[in-house]
Motif scaffolding. Sequence first.
Motif, mmCIF file in Angstrom:
data_model
loop_
_atom_site.group_PDB
_atom_site.id
_atom_site.type_symbol
_atom_site.label_atom_id
_atom_site.label_comp_id
_atom_site.label_asym_id
_atom_site.label_seq_id
_atom_site.Cartn_x
_atom_site.Cartn_y
_atom_site.Cartn_z
ATOM 1 N N GLN A 133 0.820 -1.209 0.000
ATOM 2 C CA GLN A 133 0.000 0.000 0.000
ATOM 3 C C GLN A 133 0.859 1.267 0.000
ATOM 4 O OE1 GLN A 133 -3.166 -0.007 2.967
ATOM 5 N NE2 GLN A 133 -3.094 -2.244 3.040
ATOM 6 N N GLY A 134 2.117 1.129 0.438
ATOM 7 C CA GLY A 134 2.992 2.289 0.605
ATOM 8 C C GLY A 134 3.052 2.660 2.073
ATOM 9 N N ILE A 135 4.253 2.835 2.605
ATOM 10 C CA ILE A 135 4.425 3.105 4.037
ATOM 11 C C ILE A 135 5.137 4.441 4.241
ATOM 12 C CG2 ILE A 135 4.317 0.774 4.993
ATOM 13 C CD1 ILE A 135 7.323 0.494 4.529
ATOM 14 N N HIS A 136 4.572 5.249 5.127
ATOM 15 C CA HIS A 136 5.146 6.571 5.376
ATOM 16 C C HIS A 136 6.266 6.543 6.408
ATOM 17 C CE1 HIS A 136 1.276 7.575 3.489
ATOM 18 N NE2 HIS A 136 1.880 8.672 3.089
ATOM 19 N N LEU A 137 6.140 5.675 7.407
ATOM 20 C CA LEU A 137 7.188 5.567 8.406
ATOM 21 C C LEU A 137 7.209 4.160 8.971
ATOM 22 C CD1 LEU A 137 5.954 6.351 11.798
ATOM 23 C CD2 LEU A 137 4.928 7.870 10.111
ATOM 24 N N VAL A 138 8.390 3.752 9.419
ATOM 25 C CA VAL A 138 8.590 2.403 9.939
ATOM 26 C C VAL A 138 9.203 2.495 11.330
ATOM 27 C CG1 VAL A 138 9.884 0.249 9.671
ATOM 28 C CG2 VAL A 138 8.852 1.335 7.662
ATOM 29 N N VAL A 139 8.648 1.730 12.259
ATOM 30 C CA VAL A 139 9.248 1.523 13.574
ATOM 31 C C VAL A 139 9.680 0.068 13.606
ATOM 32 C CG1 VAL A 139 8.937 1.613 16.070
ATOM 33 C CG2 VAL A 139 7.709 3.242 14.604
ATOM 34 N N ALA A 140 10.956 -0.191 13.881
ATOM 35 C CA ALA A 140 11.471 -1.551 13.720
ATOM 36 C C ALA A 140 12.532 -1.896 14.747
ATOM 37 C CB ALA A 140 12.059 -1.706 12.319
ATOM 38 N N THR A 141 12.717 -3.181 14.938
ATOM 39 C CA THR A 141 13.876 -3.697 15.660
ATOM 40 C C THR A 141 14.936 -4.053 14.615
ATOM 41 O OG1 THR A 141 12.784 -5.855 15.669
ATOM 42 C CG2 THR A 141 12.677 -4.559 17.699
ATOM 43 N N PRO A 142 16.209 -4.049 14.987
ATOM 44 C CA PRO A 142 17.281 -4.260 13.998
ATOM 45 C C PRO A 142 17.190 -5.596 13.253
ATOM 46 C CG PRO A 142 18.193 -3.354 16.018
ATOM 47 C CD PRO A 142 16.767 -3.699 16.319
ATOM 48 N N GLY A 143 16.801 -6.663 13.958
ATOM 49 C CA GLY A 143 16.771 -7.970 13.321
ATOM 50 C C GLY A 143 15.774 -8.058 12.179
ATOM 51 N N ARG A 144 14.505 -7.724 12.450
ATOM 52 C CA ARG A 144 13.476 -7.768 11.405
ATOM 53 C C ARG A 144 13.798 -6.763 10.294
ATOM 54 N NH1 ARG A 144 7.962 -9.113 10.527
ATOM 55 N NH2 ARG A 144 8.484 -10.982 11.725
ATOM 56 N N LEU A 145 14.289 -5.586 10.671
ATOM 57 C CA LEU A 145 14.601 -4.569 9.675
ATOM 58 C C LEU A 145 15.679 -5.053 8.710
ATOM 59 C CD1 LEU A 145 14.321 -1.682 8.588
ATOM 60 C CD2 LEU A 145 15.977 -0.962 10.327
ATOM 61 N N ASN A 146 16.763 -5.612 9.239
ATOM 62 C CA ASN A 146 17.832 -6.116 8.379
ATOM 63 C C ASN A 146 17.335 -7.238 7.477
ATOM 64 O OD1 ASN A 146 20.883 -5.256 8.630
ATOM 65 N ND2 ASN A 146 19.966 -4.902 10.637
ATOM 66 N N ASP A 147 16.517 -8.110 8.025
ATOM 67 C CA ASP A 147 15.969 -9.215 7.232
ATOM 68 C C ASP A 147 15.177 -8.685 6.047
ATOM 69 O OD1 ASP A 147 15.301 -12.044 6.774
ATOM 70 O OD2 ASP A 147 13.288 -11.463 7.394
ATOM 71 N N MET A 148 14.351 -7.675 6.276
ATOM 72 C CA MET A 148 13.504 -7.137 5.212
ATOM 73 C C MET A 148 14.319 -6.352 4.187
ATOM 74 S SD MET A 148 10.042 -6.080 7.278
ATOM 75 C CE MET A 148 9.011 -6.148 5.811
ATOM 76 N N LEU A 149 15.315 -5.614 4.656
ATOM 77 C CA LEU A 149 16.155 -4.859 3.725
ATOM 78 C C LEU A 149 17.027 -5.795 2.888
ATOM 79 C CD1 LEU A 149 17.279 -1.876 6.010
ATOM 80 C CD2 LEU A 149 15.661 -1.778 4.089
ATOM 81 N N ASN A 150 17.587 -6.813 3.528
ATOM 82 C CA ASN A 150 18.430 -7.761 2.801
ATOM 83 C C ASN A 150 17.649 -8.502 1.723
ATOM 84 O OD1 ASN A 150 20.638 -7.079 4.390
ATOM 85 N ND2 ASN A 150 20.351 -8.779 5.825
ATOM 86 N N LYS A 151 16.369 -8.753 2.001
ATOM 87 C CA LYS A 151 15.510 -9.460 1.035
ATOM 88 C C LYS A 151 14.802 -8.506 0.081
ATOM 89 C CE LYS A 151 14.686 -13.431 4.070
ATOM 90 N NZ LYS A 151 13.684 -14.163 4.912
#
Length: 205
Positions: A133-151
């Motif tokens: 849908q499109g996201i304006h801002l993200v609140v994340a923990t490092p583990g999940r964030l890295n997983d999503m960025l790497n993929k």
Amino acid sequence: ATTEIYTLSLHDALPILKARGINKPTPIQIQGLPTILSGRDMIGIAFTGSGKTLVFTLPCVMMALEEERRMPLSRGEGPFGLIICPSRELARQTYEVAEGFVEALERAGQPKLRPMLAIGGVSMGENLEAIRQGIHLVVATPGRLNDMLNKKRFSLDLCKYLCLDEADRMIGEPAFEEEVRNVMDYFTKQRQTLQIGRASCRERV
């Protein structure tokens, strides 16, 4: 460093604060909000319960609102802002604060913003639907964030606002430090960076 200065100011934030029942700002809010809204990088130290979460969450929401006003987010785009927290509990609390501001703005007739919580315990399917849908801002923990960025689930190409909450842990603990460094590699544009630390009882004395 100073990024592009927002046209939104502390004056614009006051109705949002009042809508959330906040009539008297705390010292960290008095000092931090004008600095952040001016587009400057900031390192802040505050005690738990001092209202520090508001200091970096409200400007992130306001910046995302300003970007949405300029050019509405398309499907699959975003985020404009990223807040990284060391624990799921802290990330969820921060997300709820952001969500409260988003809802207050929408009730006031402003464009609808879409925040996303990226932590373990939130299904990847739910995250992927939000990204579509499109996201304006993200609140994340490092583990999940890295997983999503790497993929390559989403990118930080449009991201111009980064906050490290409890930055003393995020930079001081080796496991977190490596993950934060990895995230930095995904930024492609100049960004505003905030490092918010937690004061200890020893410092209070």
